[in-house]
Design an enzyme around this catalytic site. Structure first.
Site, short mmCIF file in Angstrom:
data_model
loop_
_atom_site.label_atom_id
_atom_site.label_comp_id
_atom_site.label_asym_id
_atom_site.label_seq_id
_atom_site.Cartn_x
_atom_site.Cartn_y
_atom_site.Cartn_z
N LYS A 107 0.82 -1.22 0.00
CA LYS A 107 0.00 0.00 0.00
C LYS A 107 0.85 1.27 0.00
O LYS A 107 0.32 2.36 -0.21
CB LYS A 107 -0.95 0.01 1.20
C1 LIG Z 1 -4.43 -4.45 2.06
C2 LIG Z 1 -3.71 -5.76 2.00
C3 LIG Z 1 -4.17 -6.84 1.21
C4 LIG Z 1 -5.46 -6.76 0.41
O1 LIG Z 1 -5.41 -5.82 -0.63
P1 LIG Z 1 -6.76 -5.29 -1.31
O2 LIG Z 1 -6.35 -4.28 -2.28
O3 LIG Z 1 -7.58 -4.72 -0.17
O4 LIG Z 1 -7.44 -6.47 -1.92
C5 LIG Z 1 -3.40 -7.98 1.15
N1 LIG Z 1 -2.27 -8.12 1.88
C6 LIG Z 1 -1.79 -7.12 2.65
C7 LIG Z 1 -0.55 -7.32 3.42
C8 LIG Z 1 -2.49 -5.91 2.75
O5 LIG Z 1 -2.03 -4.94 3.56
#
Ligand SMILES: *Cc1c(COP(=O)(O)O)cnc(C)c1O
Length: 433
Positions: A107
């Site tokens: 993210k």
């Molecule tokens: C947010 C997250 C996900 C899921 O991603 P999405 O875009 O919400 O489907 C998977 N793994 C980790 C470590 C995350 O922080």
């Protein structure tokens, strides 16, 4: 380029409005009005381009009409100042390691990119300060807070449930200071989310503070994740393995995989996608039955995917004209229990000496079970295993080394303000800022 709402009950808006507002007025999610394919020559040369060069070409296709080229280039180059290596785990399965950024989770890219884009619009219009509210159960808060750290014209409030996030996670957003304020809510994650939602609905607060959200409903946060998929392709091509590529994405709110689906629409040669779920398998059930039934989330060891009503499902439906058949042609699903996730981490560590985190483990396993002969699998390793140190150590029975970047956060001093889960108190606090 304009953006329309997936609910189609509100006029199209500019990129600026889509980014500043986040959610459309009819509660739909914004979608770009057109998706430009990249040129054949781009795909032919992709293996000779750097991550930043590739990302800029993709960003230009999305945002080139709305942002001057040199500004966009600078945003892309600043955001992507780390590598995203493709690492072999078996002969046919590769891990795309998205965890080499500032908070060791995928993210980071969306958080930073959105912060820079929002800041550009604020400066261009001479706007007053924008305030970002983000509720977090751990990972989103750290990526958003670090992405927005020190960005002019924006203040971020991170709301998190007291005593319910790990110490590592908490330190990543409570030690920053500057334009980041951590609010430690006397309640659950759902209480935090309810406070944020109530604030967005409150007219008086919105007029005074210009509130916006920074979760993956925001186009500026989710679209940049498409960069990863193009770079995976470039690296596969370098190895002569770009044909019959299958990409598997550990999914919660489905922002990450939706960005990949946009990539495919732009001509990226991906044969098919797999969405890997933990026990929160609403999407898996949808693929099986054609019926979408959201339900309350259940807690698992892959907790960033504990989502009972994935917000980007509306975008997936819209992209495929609401056709269940078309969706099933491009995407298949998988779902794993905590026991299966733990077993996968243990086995891959023992046999391959590759340490998965609980989310990536879902991705690896779905490929190990679902890859056909002649296919090459890539799973997105969405976080560094040290972010889930206690869980992973319990599973493998060995200590997990903590990277220096995480240790640096651990040495910082936690600063947070206590906050009641009562909206009136929260509102009073914000109005007084
Ligand atoms: C947010 C997250 C996900 C899921 O991603 P999405 O875009 O919400 O489907 C998977 N793994 C980790 C470590 C995350 O922080």
């Amino acid at each position: 380029m304009n953006y329309y709402s997936t609910n189609h009950q509100t006029p199209e808006v500019s990129l600026e409005e889509a980014v500043v507002k986040g959610l459309a007025a009819d509660k739909g999610l914004y979608m770009p009005c057109s998706i430009a394919a990249l040129t054949q020559s781009f795909y032919e040369q992709a293996d000779s381009l750097s991550f930043q060069e590739i990302a800029y070409r993709v960003a230009d296709a999305f945002f080139g009409e709305d942002i001057p080229a040199d500004t966009l280039k600078q945003i892309v180059y600043d955001t992507l100042n780390f590598d995203v290596p493709l690492v072999p785990v078996t002969e046919s399965i590769y891990s795309l390691e998205l965890f080499h950024g500032p908070t060791l989770a995928f993210k980071d890219v969306g958080g930073r990119f959105m912060a820079r884009l929002l800041s550009y619009f604020i400066q261009k219009e001479g706007k007053r300060q924008v305030n970002v509210l983000v509720a977090t159960s751990g990972d989103t808060g750290s990526a958003v807070a670090n992405g927005f750290l020190g960005v002019e014209g924006i203040h971020v409030y991170v709301l998190y449930p007291q005593g319910k996030v790990s110490e590592i996670q908490e330190k990543q957003f409570t030690t920053l200071g500057q334009n980041i304020t951590a609010l430690e809510v006397d309640g659950t994650f759902d209480d935090c989310q309810a406070l944020v939602k109530a604030a967005f609905m409150d007219k008086e607060l919105n007029e005074r503070l210009q509130l916006t959200s920074a979760n993956s409903i925001n186009v500026a946060r989710f679209l940049p994740q498409a960069f990863y998929y193009f770079y995976a392709y470039a690296q596969l091509k370098r190895m002569g393995k770009a044909e019959n590529a299958v990409i598997c994405v550990p999914s919660g709110n489905f922002g990450n995989i939706t960005a990949g689906l946009f990539g495919k629409r732009m001509g990226l040669p991906v044969k098919r996608f797999i969405a890997a779920n933990n026990r929160n398998d609403i999407f898996y059930q949808y693929l099986k039955t054609g019926i979408y039934t959201p339900r309350p989330s259940i807690a698992t060891i892959a907790n960033a995917m504990d989502v009972g009503d994935p917000s980007n499902f509306a975008r997936v439906l819209d992209l495929y004209g609401h056709s269940h058949k078309a969706i099933c042609e491009d995407i298949s699903g998988a779902t794993y229990t905590d026991e299966q996730i733990a077993e996968t981490i243990r086995l891959v560590w023992k046999e391959r000496r590759y340490l998965l985190d609980p989310h990536g483990a879902c991705g690896f396993r779905a490929l190990a079970e679902g890859l056909q002969p002649h296919e090459t699998g890539v799973f997105l390793e969405t976080a560094h295993p040290a972010k889930f140190k206690d869980t992973v150590e319990r599973i493998i029975g060995e200590p997990v080394p903590v990277p220096e970047k995480l240790q640096a956060f651990m040495r910082g001093e936690k600063k947070s303000l206590p906050m009641s889960k009562d909206f009136a108190a929260f509102k009073q606090f914000l109005m007084g800022r």
